[in-house]
Design an enzyme around this catalytic site. Sequence first.
Site, PDB file in Angstrom:
ATOM      1  CG  ASP A  67      21.387  30.522  49.191  1.00 38.48           C
ATOM      2  OD1 ASP A  67      21.757  30.897  50.329  1.00 38.48           O
ATOM      3  OD2 ASP A  67      20.562  29.608  49.015  1.00 38.48           O
ATOM      4  CG  HIS A  68      24.158  27.569  50.721  1.00 41.26           C
ATOM      5  ND1 HIS A  68      22.865  28.042  50.707  1.00 41.26           N
ATOM      6  CD2 HIS A  68      24.331  26.976  51.922  1.00 41.26           C
ATOM      7  CE1 HIS A  68      22.270  27.731  51.843  1.00 41.26           C
ATOM      8  NE2 HIS A  68      23.135  27.087  52.605  1.00 41.26           N
ATOM      9  CD  GLU A  94      28.348  41.837  57.531  1.00 44.36           C
ATOM     10  OE1 GLU A  94      29.103  41.703  56.560  1.00 44.36           O
ATOM     11  OE2 GLU A  94      28.604  42.545  58.525  1.00 44.36           O
ATOM     12  CG  HIS A 107      32.218  38.292  53.411  1.00 41.10           C
ATOM     13  ND1 HIS A 107      32.271  39.655  53.414  1.00 41.10           N
ATOM     14  CD2 HIS A 107      31.757  37.946  54.640  1.00 41.10           C
ATOM     15  CE1 HIS A 107      31.836  40.122  54.572  1.00 41.10           C
ATOM     16  NE2 HIS A 107      31.515  39.108  55.326  1.00 41.10           N
ATOM     17  CB  CYS A 128      35.708  40.934  58.736  1.00 44.14           C
ATOM     18  SG  CYS A 128      34.189  41.218  59.655  1.00 44.14           S
ATOM     19  CG  HIS A 172      27.696  37.642  57.559  1.00 42.87           C
ATOM     20  ND1 HIS A 172      27.772  38.047  58.879  1.00 42.87           N
ATOM     21  CD2 HIS A 172      28.864  38.019  56.985  1.00 42.87           C
ATOM     22  CE1 HIS A 172      28.930  38.643  59.081  1.00 42.87           C
ATOM     23  NE2 HIS A 172      29.619  38.632  57.945  1.00 42.87           N
ATOM     24  CG  HIS A 208      33.466  36.033  58.454  1.00 40.82           C
ATOM     25  ND1 HIS A 208      34.425  36.717  57.736  1.00 40.82           N
ATOM     26  CD2 HIS A 208      32.434  36.888  58.611  1.00 40.82           C
ATOM     27  CE1 HIS A 208      33.988  37.941  57.478  1.00 40.82           C
ATOM     28  NE2 HIS A 208      32.776  38.078  58.000  1.00 40.82           N
TER      29      HIS A 208
END
Length: 137
Positions: A79-80, A126, A14, A33, A41, A39
């Site tokens: 996810d991904h 996070e 994100h 960020c 998490h 980037h």
Amino acid sequence: MIYITRRERFCSAHKLHREEWSAEKNEAIFGYCSNPNWHGHNYELYVTVKGEVDPVTGFLIDLKIMKNIINTYVVDKLDHKNINLDVDFMEGKMASTEVIAMEIFHQLRPHFEAHHVILHSVKLHETENNSVEYFGD
């Protein structure tokens, strides 16, 4: 009243930014960020439901059903993925951990209600040091 918590994990990218701001202002407010190249998490999601135990089954909710709800309506979508670009329920929203947790709650609530349990909270880690918890409106 009993509470059950299920943990799931997902990896997502994100970026925190506002289109109407300059790159300098975004960096001043959001720091790394706001990286224009995104980037990511490794998130940990804790979903807690509550209610009364069924005297016949001894369950509040079958945990296979709970897992399926969380994965179908949240994890499979996140996810991904790039939260800003790929996730339907995050379209047009700031992809902060706070907003993500709130939107996850809103995605899950009706599906648990359909199984006669109450969604108590969504906790989203996070990082190992940063998490948010949302209890609804």
